[in-house]
Design a protein around this motif. Structure first.
Motif, PDB file in Angstrom:
ATOM      1  N   LEU A   1      -2.924  -1.847  -7.424  1.00 34.40           N
ATOM      2  CA  LEU A   1      -2.575  -2.357  -6.099  1.00 34.40           C
ATOM      3  C   LEU A   1      -3.499  -3.523  -5.783  1.00 34.40           C
ATOM      4  CD1 LEU A   1      -1.273  -2.236  -3.236  1.00 34.40           C
ATOM      5  CD2 LEU A   1      -3.050  -0.575  -2.626  1.00 34.40           C
TER       6      LEU A   1
ATOM      7  N   ARG B   1     -12.146   2.408   0.427  1.00 31.55           N
ATOM      8  CA  ARG B   1     -11.981   2.488  -1.017  1.00 31.55           C
ATOM      9  C   ARG B   1     -13.192   1.851  -1.707  1.00 31.55           C
ATOM     10  NH1 ARG B   1      -7.492   3.986  -4.277  1.00 31.55           N
ATOM     11  NH2 ARG B   1      -8.374   3.998  -6.377  1.00 31.55           N
TER      12      ARG B   1
ATOM     13  N   VAL C   1      -4.521   6.465  -2.817  1.00 35.73           N
ATOM     14  CA  VAL C   1      -3.863   5.682  -3.866  1.00 35.73           C
ATOM     15  C   VAL C   1      -4.574   5.950  -5.188  1.00 35.73           C
ATOM     16  CG1 VAL C   1      -3.393   3.341  -4.705  1.00 35.73           C
ATOM     17  CG2 VAL C   1      -3.045   3.892  -2.285  1.00 35.73           C
TER      18      VAL C   1
ATOM     19  N   ALA D   1       2.260   1.832  -3.487  1.00 32.95           N
ATOM     20  CA  ALA D   1       1.213   2.308  -4.398  1.00 32.95           C
ATOM     21  C   ALA D   1       0.835   3.749  -4.097  1.00 32.95           C
ATOM     22  CB  ALA D   1      -0.012   1.412  -4.305  1.00 32.95           C
ATOM     23  N   LEU D   2       0.993   4.172  -2.851  1.00 26.41           N
ATOM     24  CA  LEU D   2       0.727   5.560  -2.484  1.00 26.41           C
ATOM     25  C   LEU D   2       1.819   6.483  -3.009  1.00 26.41           C
ATOM     26  CD1 LEU D   2      -0.963   7.625  -0.843  1.00 26.41           C
ATOM     27  CD2 LEU D   2       0.428   7.008   1.148  1.00 26.41           C
TER      28      LEU D   2
ATOM     29  N   THR E   1       0.827  -1.203   0.000  1.00 23.79           N
ATOM     30  CA  THR E   1       0.000   0.000   0.000  1.00 23.79           C
ATOM     31  C   THR E   1       0.862   1.253   0.000  1.00 23.79           C
ATOM     32  OG1 THR E   1      -1.789  -1.158   1.156  1.00 23.79           O
ATOM     33  CG2 THR E   1      -1.811   1.240   1.236  1.00 23.79           C
TER      34      THR E   1
ATOM     35  N   ASN F   1      -3.194   0.922   6.434  1.00 22.14           N
ATOM     36  CA  ASN F   1      -3.612   0.752   5.043  1.00 22.14           C
ATOM     37  C   ASN F   1      -4.933   1.449   4.730  1.00 22.14           C
ATOM     38  OD1 ASN F   1      -1.354  -0.879   4.631  1.00 22.14           O
ATOM     39  ND2 ASN F   1      -2.456  -2.748   5.110  1.00 22.14           N
TER      40      ASN F   1
ATOM     41  N   VAL G   1      -7.598  -0.504  -7.283  1.00 20.45           N
ATOM     42  CA  VAL G   1      -7.335  -1.348  -6.122  1.00 20.45           C
ATOM     43  C   VAL G   1      -8.167  -2.620  -6.212  1.00 20.45           C
ATOM     44  CG1 VAL G   1      -7.501  -1.530  -3.603  1.00 20.45           C
ATOM     45  CG2 VAL G   1      -6.777   0.633  -4.657  1.00 20.45           C
TER      46      VAL G   1
ATOM     47  N   LYS H   1      -4.603   5.088   4.124  1.00 24.51           N
ATOM     48  CA  LYS H   1      -3.874   5.438   2.905  1.00 24.51           C
ATOM     49  C   LYS H   1      -4.654   5.151   1.621  1.00 24.51           C
ATOM     50  CE  LYS H   1       0.512   4.375   5.181  1.00 24.51           C
ATOM     51  NZ  LYS H   1       1.669   3.451   5.246  1.00 24.51           N
TER      52      LYS H   1
END
Length: 270
Positions: free
Chosen positions: A167, A232, A205, A159-160, A156, A198, A209, A201
């Motif tokens: 991700l 997300r 991203v 990917a951030l 994570t 995670n 995902v 965050k």
């Protein structure tokens, strides 16, 4: 001896015991959370080659790499806390069969590598793998970052920080203190030194995902998936019936992962 003295003595002993246990948990928790296997593969399997990454704090690590087929993505894979590169090979066999490239990252303190694992260290290790891939000609937009279990933390974070293709979190958690408290409810969240936040965050991203979880996972329980989904809402989700925390190594997971990564070949760049 009076009852009052007995009670006071008992409370004092209980307090001392609690302090000792807390001190042990705080100072020794990384030994518990990062149980690196004593055995590790000295040579890579067929199709892979042994490569070495270097962290920004000067550590040199071993990793396994195989190049992607023409037009395919490269997976940067972060394994779980009790695994090593041999397990990572098994946990990525589906994408490998579909032609994906593979960079199987290893952590400090694992696989004969120097250093001691911890949250900041694992992020440094992830950055070293990203730099190695860049030097090998793999642009971030051609990299799919995959994290299994505790590997969901560095995955994570990478990917951030980087504009990657996607991700994927397999048996991922919302944050590490939530996992620890689900197993030992009396431990305060603040006692857990490594956070791996995670869920906090994920909204930041930019990449697509994918979340995969077993509905019978008793270690990283499905309520973690619920929190990740809430963080997300546009994530693609697969819940595998009857699968526990071993999900990443199962045939259903490999089929799902292979299809997801292969589908990214057809995704037009933004």
């Amino acid at each position: 001896m009076s009852f009052g003295k007995l009670a006071t003595g008992g409370l004092t002993a209980l307090l001392v015991f609690a302090i000792v246990v807390t001190a042990i948990l705080y100072t020794q928790q990384r030994r518990i959370l990062f149980p690196a296997p004593a055995r590790y593969p000295a040579t890579p399997p067929q199709g892979f080659r042994l490569v070495h990454t270097r962290t920004d704090d000067g550590l040199r690590f071993s990793a396994f790499y195989r190049p992607a087929a023409p037009g395919a993505k490269t997976i940067l894979f972060f394994h779980g806390n009790g695994d090593n590169l041999a397990g990572a090979v098994q946990a990525t066999r589906g994408p490998a069969a579909a032609g994906a490239g593979l960079m199987l990252a290893e952590y400090r303190g694992y696989g004969g590598n120097p250093g001691s694992p911890g949250e900041d260290g694992l992020y440094r290790d992830g950055e070293a793998a990203m730099r190695w891939l860049a030097d090998a000609g793999a642009a971030p937009r051609d990299i799919v970052v995959v994290g299994n279990s505790i590997g969901s933390g560095p995955a994570t974070e990478m990917a951030l920080r980087h504009d990657v293709a996607a991700l994927v979190l397999v048996s991922g958690f919302s944050d590490l203190p939530a996992v620890v408290r689900s197993q030992v409810p009396l431990i305060p969240r603040g006692l857990v030194r490594d956070r791996f936040d995670n869920a906090v965050k994920l909204p930041r991203v930019k990449a697509p995902v994918f979340l995969m979880h077993g509905d019978a996972d008793t270690l990283v329980r499905p309520d973690n998936l619920a929190r990740l989904r809430a963080a997300r809402p546009d994530a693609t989700v697969a819940v595998v019936a009857g699968a526990g925390h071993e999900l990443a190594y199962t045939d259903p997971a490999q089929a799902i992962l292979g299809r997801w990564v292969d589908r990214l070949r057809l995704r037009a760049p933004d």
